[in-house]
Scaffold this motif. Structure first.
Motif, PDB file in Angstrom:
ATOM      1  N   ASP A 116      15.523 -51.419 -14.039  1.00  0.00           N
ATOM      2  CA  ASP A 116      16.205 -50.150 -14.288  1.00  0.00           C
ATOM      3  C   ASP A 116      16.211 -49.243 -13.058  1.00  0.00           C
ATOM      4  N   GLY A 117      15.595 -49.702 -11.970  1.00  0.00           N
ATOM      5  CA  GLY A 117      15.609 -48.927 -10.729  1.00  0.00           C
ATOM      6  C   GLY A 117      14.476 -47.948 -10.585  1.00  0.00           C
ATOM      7  N   ALA A 118      13.406 -48.099 -11.358  1.00  0.00           N
ATOM      8  CA  ALA A 118      12.274 -47.173 -11.280  1.00  0.00           C
ATOM      9  C   ALA A 118      11.459 -47.423 -10.016  1.00  0.00           C
ATOM     10  N   ASN A 119      11.029 -46.344  -9.371  1.00  0.00           N
ATOM     11  CA  ASN A 119      10.155 -46.473  -8.202  1.00  0.00           C
ATOM     12  C   ASN A 119       8.698 -46.499  -8.655  1.00  0.00           C
ATOM     13  N   TRP A 120       7.778 -46.513  -7.678  1.00  0.00           N
ATOM     14  CA  TRP A 120       6.346 -46.634  -8.011  1.00  0.00           C
ATOM     15  C   TRP A 120       5.878 -45.482  -8.877  1.00  0.00           C
ATOM     16  N   PHE A 121       6.270 -44.257  -8.513  1.00  0.00           N
ATOM     17  CA  PHE A 121       5.816 -43.086  -9.267  1.00  0.00           C
ATOM     18  C   PHE A 121       6.364 -43.113 -10.694  1.00  0.00           C
ATOM     19  N   GLN A 122       7.630 -43.490 -10.832  1.00  0.00           N
ATOM     20  CA  GLN A 122       8.244 -43.533 -12.167  1.00  0.00           C
ATOM     21  C   GLN A 122       7.607 -44.605 -13.037  1.00  0.00           C
ATOM     22  N   LYS A 123       7.267 -45.756 -12.440  1.00  0.00           N
ATOM     23  CA  LYS A 123       6.585 -46.813 -13.212  1.00  0.00           C
ATOM     24  C   LYS A 123       5.194 -46.361 -13.629  1.00  0.00           C
ATOM     25  N   THR A 124       4.526 -45.628 -12.748  1.00  0.00           N
ATOM     26  CA  THR A 124       3.191 -45.119 -13.093  1.00  0.00           C
ATOM     27  C   THR A 124       3.264 -44.110 -14.228  1.00  0.00           C
TER      28      THR A 124
END
Length: 312
Positions: free
Chosen positions: A209-217
């Motif tokens: 979905d294009g999530a970066n590290w911070f968004q996945k956390t």
């Protein structure tokens, strides 16, 4: 008619056999459990109910004491050192518990990375939990010494005049919080287990979905780690209100400077085993029990809003 009587007799015999078998199994089970049951009654239930009674008396170990009703509780609420000990304990709990969760989760996430030698790093972070509390207190008393302590020496190299740490009323509790944070390795291990229980499929879906590290956390790691955070929050709160060994060792039971290191359990211990005011100490113990149970109940009630379990 004979067949009916015989069938009834067979059923009664079978029922009696089952009762005997159940009775024999039940007795055997209680015999095996009896050491634990006796230990629970003798070393937990009896002292607990005795302390309830003692909290209404002037019992002092050396003397049986007299029944005084609610007088111990009234005296406690008029005791300024009692309120000071509550303030110190609440101060410690309010700052230490959130900081321990924040740093515990952060360290666990770093130690969960797939890099070479990670087992060594995990061992290093866990080692402080193996150090006895008394030895830990002696070590940090040297590190935080205002004149020849290592920390103030390092600060002096950068032109910073270090604070008096344990010798200052305003710095004593932050110093204790710093020491306690040094030993959160056991919580880090629990967080690591929780991180290992999160399926990789969630991260793969978030990455698609294009999530970066911070968004996945924020959307995957933290929500699925909330059951472990909830457990450590409850245990950390209970442990914070029972803080005793470190401040007692560092101040030799005096709570100096200016009673800024007099914690609730320290004051309870002093009343019970130094001044032999066991009735007074028993009243303090039950007040602490009510406080801890109330806070735990609040955490459990509010957990429904922020704790997320997989599959729910």
């Amino acid at each position: 008619m004979m067949k009916t009587a015989d069938s009834v007799q067979i059923k009664e015999t079978a029922a009696a056999k089952k009762r005997r078998e159940f009775h024999r199994t039940n007795v055997t089970g209680w015999l095996f459990a009896s050491p634990w049951v006796l230990g629970l009654l003798l070393f937990y239930a009896v002292p607990m109910f005795a302390s309830v009674y003692f909290s209404f008396t002037t019992y002092s170990i050396l003397q049986p004491g007299q029944f005084v009703g609610m007088q111990n509780y009234k005296d406690l609420f008029l005791d300024p050192l009692f309120w000071k000990s509550i303030y110190n304990t609440v101060y410690f709990a309010v700052f230490f518990v959130p900081l321990s969760i924040f740093f515990g989760v952060a360290l666990a996430m770093m130690l969960n990375m797939r890099v070479k030698g990670m087992a060594v790093y995990r061992t290093i972070f866990f080692l402080p939990t193996l150090v006895p509390q008394v030895a830990l207190a002696v070590l940090w008393m040297w590190l935080l010494h205002p004149n020849f302590g290592l920390i103030n020496g390092i600060l002096a190299n950068f032109g910073i005049d270090g604070p008096p740490w344990l010798g200052s009323e305003s710095w004593s509790k932050p110093s204790l919080i710093l020491m306690s944070l040094w030993g959160i390795g056991h919580a880090v291990v629990i967080y690591l287990a929780g991180l290992g229980d999160i399926p990789d499929e969630y991260y793969e879906a978030a990455e698609i979905d294009g999530a970066n590290w911070f968004q996945k956390t924020r959307t995957v790691t933290i929500p699925l780690l909330t059951p472990v955070i909830f457990y450590n929050l409850v245990m950390g709160t209970i442990g914070a209100f029972q803080q005793f060994t470190l401040p007692y060792t560092m101040t030799k039971g005096q709570g100096s400077p200016a009673n800024s290191m007099t914690f609730y359990v320290m004051y309870l211990y002093e009343n019970g085993f130094r001044y032999f005011k066991m009735g007074y100490a028993s009243a303090m113990a039950w007040i602490l029990f009510v406080i801890v149970m109330s806070l735990t109940a609040v955490i459990f009630v509010t957990s429904k809003r922020w704790v997320h379990y997989q599959g729910k």
